[in-house]
Design a protein around this motif. Sequence first.
Motif, short mmCIF file in Angstrom:
data_model
loop_
_atom_site.label_atom_id
_atom_site.label_comp_id
_atom_site.label_asym_id
_atom_site.label_seq_id
_atom_site.Cartn_x
_atom_site.Cartn_y
_atom_site.Cartn_z
N GLU A 101 36.95 -45.70 99.55
CA GLU A 101 37.51 -44.44 99.62
C GLU A 101 38.06 -44.01 98.03
O GLU A 101 38.41 -44.87 97.42
CB GLU A 101 39.08 -44.40 100.40
CG GLU A 101 39.58 -43.23 100.50
CD GLU A 101 40.92 -43.56 101.55
OE1 GLU A 101 40.78 -43.15 102.67
OE2 GLU A 101 41.72 -44.38 101.37
N THR A 102 37.64 -42.68 98.05
CA THR A 102 38.03 -42.10 96.45
C THR A 102 39.32 -41.26 97.08
O THR A 102 39.65 -40.53 97.95
CB THR A 102 37.13 -41.08 96.16
OG1 THR A 102 35.76 -42.18 95.93
CG2 THR A 102 37.34 -40.65 94.80
N ILE A 103 40.43 -41.49 96.02
CA ILE A 103 41.63 -40.62 96.35
C ILE A 103 42.03 -39.95 94.90
O ILE A 103 42.07 -40.55 93.84
CB ILE A 103 42.68 -41.79 96.43
CG1 ILE A 103 42.48 -42.47 97.61
CG2 ILE A 103 44.26 -41.10 96.71
CD1 ILE A 103 43.44 -43.60 98.43
N PHE A 104 42.34 -38.81 95.32
CA PHE A 104 42.91 -37.89 93.94
C PHE A 104 44.26 -37.50 94.51
O PHE A 104 44.62 -37.31 95.75
CB PHE A 104 41.92 -36.50 93.87
CG PHE A 104 40.75 -36.63 93.49
CD1 PHE A 104 40.62 -36.62 92.00
CD2 PHE A 104 39.74 -36.93 94.17
CE1 PHE A 104 39.28 -36.72 91.65
CE2 PHE A 104 38.44 -37.04 93.95
CZ PHE A 104 38.16 -37.12 92.44
N ARG A 105 45.19 -37.56 93.52
CA ARG A 105 46.77 -37.27 93.74
C ARG A 105 47.03 -36.16 92.48
O ARG A 105 46.79 -36.47 91.28
CB ARG A 105 47.45 -38.58 93.59
CG ARG A 105 48.87 -38.38 93.92
CD ARG A 105 49.73 -39.68 93.85
NE ARG A 105 48.93 -40.85 94.67
CZ ARG A 105 48.92 -41.12 95.68
NH1 ARG A 105 49.94 -40.69 96.61
NH2 ARG A 105 48.21 -42.34 96.07
N TRP A 106 48.01 -35.28 92.83
CA TRP A 106 48.52 -34.18 92.05
C TRP A 106 50.07 -34.07 92.34
O TRP A 106 50.52 -34.62 93.57
CB TRP A 106 48.04 -32.98 92.43
CG TRP A 106 46.51 -32.96 91.80
CD1 TRP A 106 46.07 -32.24 90.64
CD2 TRP A 106 45.29 -32.85 92.65
NE1 TRP A 106 44.74 -32.41 90.48
CE2 TRP A 106 44.10 -32.94 91.98
CE3 TRP A 106 45.18 -33.51 93.96
CZ2 TRP A 106 42.99 -32.77 92.23
CZ3 TRP A 106 43.87 -33.22 94.43
CH2 TRP A 106 42.74 -33.12 93.75
N ASN A 107 50.95 -34.06 91.42
CA ASN A 107 52.34 -33.83 91.67
C ASN A 107 52.43 -32.16 91.57
O ASN A 107 51.97 -31.58 90.53
CB ASN A 107 53.03 -34.50 90.57
CG ASN A 107 54.53 -34.34 90.51
OD1 ASN A 107 55.06 -34.67 91.73
ND2 ASN A 107 55.27 -33.82 89.79
N ILE A 108 53.09 -31.73 92.33
CA ILE A 108 53.14 -30.18 92.49
C ILE A 108 54.69 -29.55 92.33
O ILE A 108 55.56 -30.35 92.91
CB ILE A 108 52.57 -29.69 93.50
CG1 ILE A 108 53.35 -29.90 94.79
CG2 ILE A 108 51.11 -29.69 93.45
CD1 ILE A 108 52.70 -29.38 96.18
N LYS A 109 55.10 -28.47 91.34
CA LYS A 109 56.15 -28.37 91.28
C LYS A 109 56.42 -26.72 91.16
O LYS A 109 56.15 -26.21 90.35
CB LYS A 109 57.10 -28.88 90.09
CG LYS A 109 58.47 -28.89 89.80
CD LYS A 109 58.91 -29.63 88.59
CE LYS A 109 60.50 -28.95 88.65
NZ LYS A 109 61.17 -29.83 87.37
N PRO A 110 56.86 -25.91 92.28
CA PRO A 110 57.03 -24.55 92.11
C PRO A 110 58.19 -24.09 91.42
O PRO A 110 59.10 -24.79 91.14
CB PRO A 110 57.26 -23.93 93.71
CG PRO A 110 57.89 -25.50 94.38
CD PRO A 110 57.38 -26.67 93.51
N TYR A 111 57.83 -22.98 90.63
CA TYR A 111 58.65 -22.56 89.48
C TYR A 111 59.11 -21.00 89.85
O TYR A 111 59.82 -20.49 88.96
CB TYR A 111 58.24 -22.70 88.16
CG TYR A 111 57.04 -22.03 87.72
CD1 TYR A 111 56.97 -20.79 87.35
CD2 TYR A 111 55.82 -22.78 87.80
CE1 TYR A 111 55.99 -20.18 87.05
CE2 TYR A 111 54.60 -22.16 87.66
CZ TYR A 111 54.65 -21.02 86.98
OH TYR A 111 53.71 -20.12 86.82
#
Length: 194
Positions: A101-111
């Motif tokens: 399995e290939t996993i991509f991860r992002w951190n998101i922060k609305p401003y």
Amino acid sequence: MVSLVVVLVSFLPAPLISNRFDVDEAVIYAGQSTQTPQFIHFQIFYPRWIRLDESGSFLLKINLDSAEMGDLRAWQARLEMNGVVISPHGESRQRAVAGRETIFRWNIKPYKRNAGRGTIWVYQVRDNGSNEGEARLILAHPFEVSTLNSPGDLGWMLLRVVGSGGLAASLLWFWIARNQNAVLEENSGGVAKN
């Protein structure tokens, strides 16, 4: 009860939304067809809502039905959202490994207010004789994460303090009422005996 709801809304992370998409592997093996259709499976996970100026995570998982890779070398993905700081920014690339399995991860922060609309872009990178390979788009999926705009940083802290204080006061009141009932029952038992 209201205090408990305030505490839950102000402290707990939002539940995750999960979407799954299947794409025919013929997208990878252009010009080839197999007897049994095989698929690339995509799963994305993201929070249903996120508080303004707080962080959440976005996850993409990619799986192949078979171990046959053909000339597929890597997956490339990019997350775009308006009014949101995304880390890592830009395109990410990971080597495609058969059976893994290939996993991509992002951190998101609305401003900013009304942030949260976005698109996940996924490309296959095929061997074309160059070091970079040839990237072809195979999935573009729009999504939206609701942003809890108010009451802002100080407001969320105030809500947490008020909610926690209300919850503590409710528990204290319940404990005192329970002890008073126990004392009354004990006293009424003693009066009945005399």
